[in-house]
Design a protein around this motif. Structure first.
Motif, PDB file in Angstrom:
ATOM      1  N   GLU A  39      35.231 -17.428  68.675  1.00 15.97           N
ATOM      2  CA  GLU A  39      36.480 -16.758  68.286  1.00 15.97           C
ATOM      3  C   GLU A  39      37.280 -17.570  67.281  1.00 15.97           C
ATOM      4  N   TYR A  40      36.971 -18.859  67.136  1.00 11.45           N
ATOM      5  CA  TYR A  40      37.675 -19.708  66.176  1.00 11.45           C
ATOM      6  C   TYR A  40      36.893 -19.920  64.879  1.00 11.45           C
ATOM      7  N   PHE A  41      35.735 -19.287  64.747  1.00 10.81           N
ATOM      8  CA  PHE A  41      34.946 -19.417  63.520  1.00 10.81           C
ATOM      9  C   PHE A  41      35.707 -18.890  62.308  1.00 10.81           C
ATOM     10  N   VAL A  42      36.608 -17.959  62.518  1.00  9.01           N
ATOM     11  CA  VAL A  42      37.347 -17.367  61.410  1.00  9.01           C
ATOM     12  C   VAL A  42      38.205 -18.416  60.683  1.00  9.01           C
ATOM     13  N   ILE A  43      38.578 -19.481  61.368  1.00 10.06           N
ATOM     14  CA  ILE A  43      39.418 -20.517  60.747  1.00 10.06           C
ATOM     15  C   ILE A  43      38.685 -21.188  59.591  1.00 10.06           C
ATOM     16  N   THR A  44      37.420 -21.485  59.757  1.00 15.68           N
ATOM     17  CA  THR A  44      36.683 -22.111  58.655  1.00 15.68           C
ATOM     18  C   THR A  44      36.491 -21.143  57.493  1.00 15.68           C
ATOM     19  N   VAL A  45      36.327 -19.882  57.780  1.00 17.29           N
ATOM     20  CA  VAL A  45      36.190 -18.887  56.714  1.00 17.29           C
ATOM     21  C   VAL A  45      37.499 -18.770  55.934  1.00 17.29           C
ATOM     22  N   ILE A  46      38.610 -18.694  56.637  1.00 12.67           N
ATOM     23  CA  ILE A  46      39.916 -18.620  55.984  1.00 12.67           C
ATOM     24  C   ILE A  46      40.186 -19.878  55.178  1.00 12.67           C
ATOM     25  N   THR A  47      39.867 -21.023  55.742  1.00  6.50           N
ATOM     26  CA  THR A  47      40.087 -22.296  55.048  1.00  6.50           C
ATOM     27  C   THR A  47      39.269 -22.360  53.759  1.00  6.50           C
ATOM     28  N   GLY A  48      38.079 -21.864  53.777  1.00 11.60           N
ATOM     29  CA  GLY A  48      37.265 -21.851  52.570  1.00 11.60           C
ATOM     30  C   GLY A  48      37.718 -20.837  51.545  1.00 11.60           C
ATOM     31  N   MET A  49      38.237 -19.713  52.010  1.00  9.57           N
ATOM     32  CA  MET A  49      38.650 -18.652  51.091  1.00  9.57           C
ATOM     33  C   MET A  49      39.975 -18.947  50.379  1.00  9.57           C
ATOM     34  N   ALA A  50      40.829 -19.727  50.985  1.00 12.25           N
ATOM     35  CA  ALA A  50      42.150 -19.984  50.398  1.00 12.25           C
ATOM     36  C   ALA A  50      42.073 -20.600  49.000  1.00 12.25           C
ATOM     37  N   PRO A  51      41.266 -21.643  48.781  1.00  9.54           N
ATOM     38  CA  PRO A  51      41.194 -22.178  47.410  1.00  9.54           C
ATOM     39  C   PRO A  51      40.645 -21.173  46.405  1.00  9.54           C
ATOM     40  N   VAL A  52      39.732 -20.320  46.841  1.00 15.74           N
ATOM     41  CA  VAL A  52      39.193 -19.306  45.937  1.00 15.74           C
ATOM     42  C   VAL A  52      40.306 -18.359  45.508  1.00 15.74           C
ATOM     43  N   PHE A  81      45.733 -30.111  49.893  1.00 22.74           N
ATOM     44  CA  PHE A  81      46.900 -29.418  50.431  1.00 22.74           C
ATOM     45  C   PHE A  81      46.561 -27.975  50.774  1.00 22.74           C
ATOM     46  N   VAL A  82      45.836 -27.290  49.893  1.00 17.86           N
ATOM     47  CA  VAL A  82      45.470 -25.895  50.124  1.00 17.86           C
ATOM     48  C   VAL A  82      44.563 -25.782  51.348  1.00 17.86           C
ATOM     49  N   LEU A  83      43.576 -26.650  51.460  1.00 22.49           N
ATOM     50  CA  LEU A  83      42.663 -26.599  52.605  1.00 22.49           C
ATOM     51  C   LEU A  83      43.375 -26.901  53.922  1.00 22.49           C
ATOM     52  N   VAL A  84      44.203 -27.936  53.918  1.00 23.67           N
ATOM     53  CA  VAL A  84      44.933 -28.295  55.138  1.00 23.67           C
ATOM     54  C   VAL A  84      45.920 -27.191  55.517  1.00 23.67           C
ATOM     55  N   GLY A  85      46.601 -26.644  54.524  1.00 19.67           N
ATOM     56  CA  GLY A  85      47.545 -25.555  54.803  1.00 19.67           C
ATOM     57  C   GLY A  85      46.863 -24.339  55.391  1.00 19.67           C
ATOM     58  N   SER A  91      45.047 -21.763  62.158  1.00 14.97           N
ATOM     59  CA  SER A  91      44.830 -22.289  63.516  1.00 14.97           C
ATOM     60  C   SER A  91      46.022 -22.005  64.416  1.00 14.97           C
ATOM     61  N   ILE A  92      47.207 -22.286  63.909  1.00 10.75           N
ATOM     62  CA  ILE A  92      48.413 -22.052  64.715  1.00 10.75           C
ATOM     63  C   ILE A  92      48.539 -20.580  65.078  1.00 10.75           C
ATOM     64  N   ALA A  93      48.360 -19.712  64.079  1.00 10.68           N
ATOM     65  CA  ALA A  93      48.493 -18.280  64.345  1.00 10.68           C
ATOM     66  C   ALA A  93      47.424 -17.785  65.313  1.00 10.68           C
ATOM     67  N   LEU A  94      46.192 -18.215  65.110  1.00 13.21           N
ATOM     68  CA  LEU A  94      45.109 -17.733  65.963  1.00 13.21           C
ATOM     69  C   LEU A  94      45.246 -18.228  67.397  1.00 13.21           C
ATOM     70  N   VAL A 117      49.293 -17.766  53.414  1.00 13.91           N
ATOM     71  CA  VAL A 117      50.697 -17.974  53.031  1.00 13.91           C
ATOM     72  C   VAL A 117      51.046 -19.459  53.054  1.00 13.91           C
ATOM     73  N   LEU A 118      50.646 -20.170  54.081  1.00 16.90           N
ATOM     74  CA  LEU A 118      50.953 -21.598  54.136  1.00 16.90           C
ATOM     75  C   LEU A 118      50.226 -22.366  53.030  1.00 16.90           C
ATOM     76  N   SER A 119      48.974 -22.033  52.776  1.00 17.39           N
ATOM     77  CA  SER A 119      48.251 -22.755  51.727  1.00 17.39           C
ATOM     78  C   SER A 119      48.832 -22.464  50.352  1.00 17.39           C
ATOM     79  N   TRP A 120      49.158 -21.204  50.070  1.00 18.48           N
ATOM     80  CA  TRP A 120      49.754 -20.888  48.772  1.00 18.48           C
ATOM     81  C   TRP A 120      51.142 -21.512  48.666  1.00 18.48           C
ATOM     82  N   GLY A 121      51.887 -21.538  49.747  1.00 14.13           N
ATOM     83  CA  GLY A 121      53.205 -22.169  49.729  1.00 14.13           C
ATOM     84  C   GLY A 121      53.114 -23.656  49.407  1.00 14.13           C
ATOM     85  N   LEU A 122      52.155 -24.341  49.979  1.00 11.08           N
ATOM     86  CA  LEU A 122      51.970 -25.763  49.669  1.00 11.08           C
ATOM     87  C   LEU A 122      51.520 -25.960  48.227  1.00 11.08           C
ATOM     88  N   PHE A 123      50.658 -25.065  47.735  1.00 15.30           N
ATOM     89  CA  PHE A 123      50.234 -25.160  46.337  1.00 15.30           C
ATOM     90  C   PHE A 123      51.417 -24.920  45.410  1.00 15.30           C
TER      91      PHE A 123
END
Length: 137
Positions: A39-52, A81-85, A91-94, A117-123
């Motif tokens: 159920e937490y696999f989506v976090i890695t997908v989201i983390t990878g998609m944010a920089p794209v 910053f984008v990856l960590v965000g 993670s927090i939301a999920l 939103v958090l990753s774009w905000g940090l960028f």
């Protein structure tokens, strides 16, 4: 890479597909066997998609090309910053929604929104000059 080969949405689609494939391979080959629940696999997908999502626009738009004149250390820091965000926000939301009993598509979409939103905000916080013209300043 030639910008004229595909429209912006085409590059975005190709980038998101590649990142989702790599993230899922990482999930099933490394993180799943290491004990991460599915159920937490989506976090890695989201983390990878944010920089794209962020960097396709920066790469594709002619008025943002000055970003690439920064030192490579600065660009690397922005990517971190984008990856960590993305990882932190999703993670927090999920985890919060899972604790409240929400599962499935609703929790995944909320985690995606929070991560992006958090990753774009940090960028944006690190690079406000890229978006000044859009804000009317």
């Amino acid at each position: 890479m030639d910008k004229e080969l595909l429209p912006r949405w085409g590059w975005l689609l190709v980038g998101l597909f590649v990142v989702a494939t790599v993230a899922n391979m990482l999930n099933y080959a490394v993180l799943g066997p290491a004990g991460l629940h599915e159920e937490y696999f989506v976090i890695t997908v989201i983390t990878g998609m944010a920089p794209v999502l962020i960097y396709i626009g920066v790469w594709y738009d002619d008025d943002r090309q000055h970003y690439w004149e920064h030192r490579s250390e600065r660009i690397f820091g922005d990517v971190v910053f984008v990856l960590v965000g993305a990882a932190l926000g999703s993670s927090i939301a999920l985890v919060m929604l899972t604790d409240l009993g929400a599962t499935g598509l609703i929790a995944d979409i909320a985690a995606m929104v929070a991560g992006f939103v958090l990753s774009w905000g940090l960028f944006w916080w690190r690079n406000p000059e890229l978006y000044r013209d859009e804000a009317g300043r």
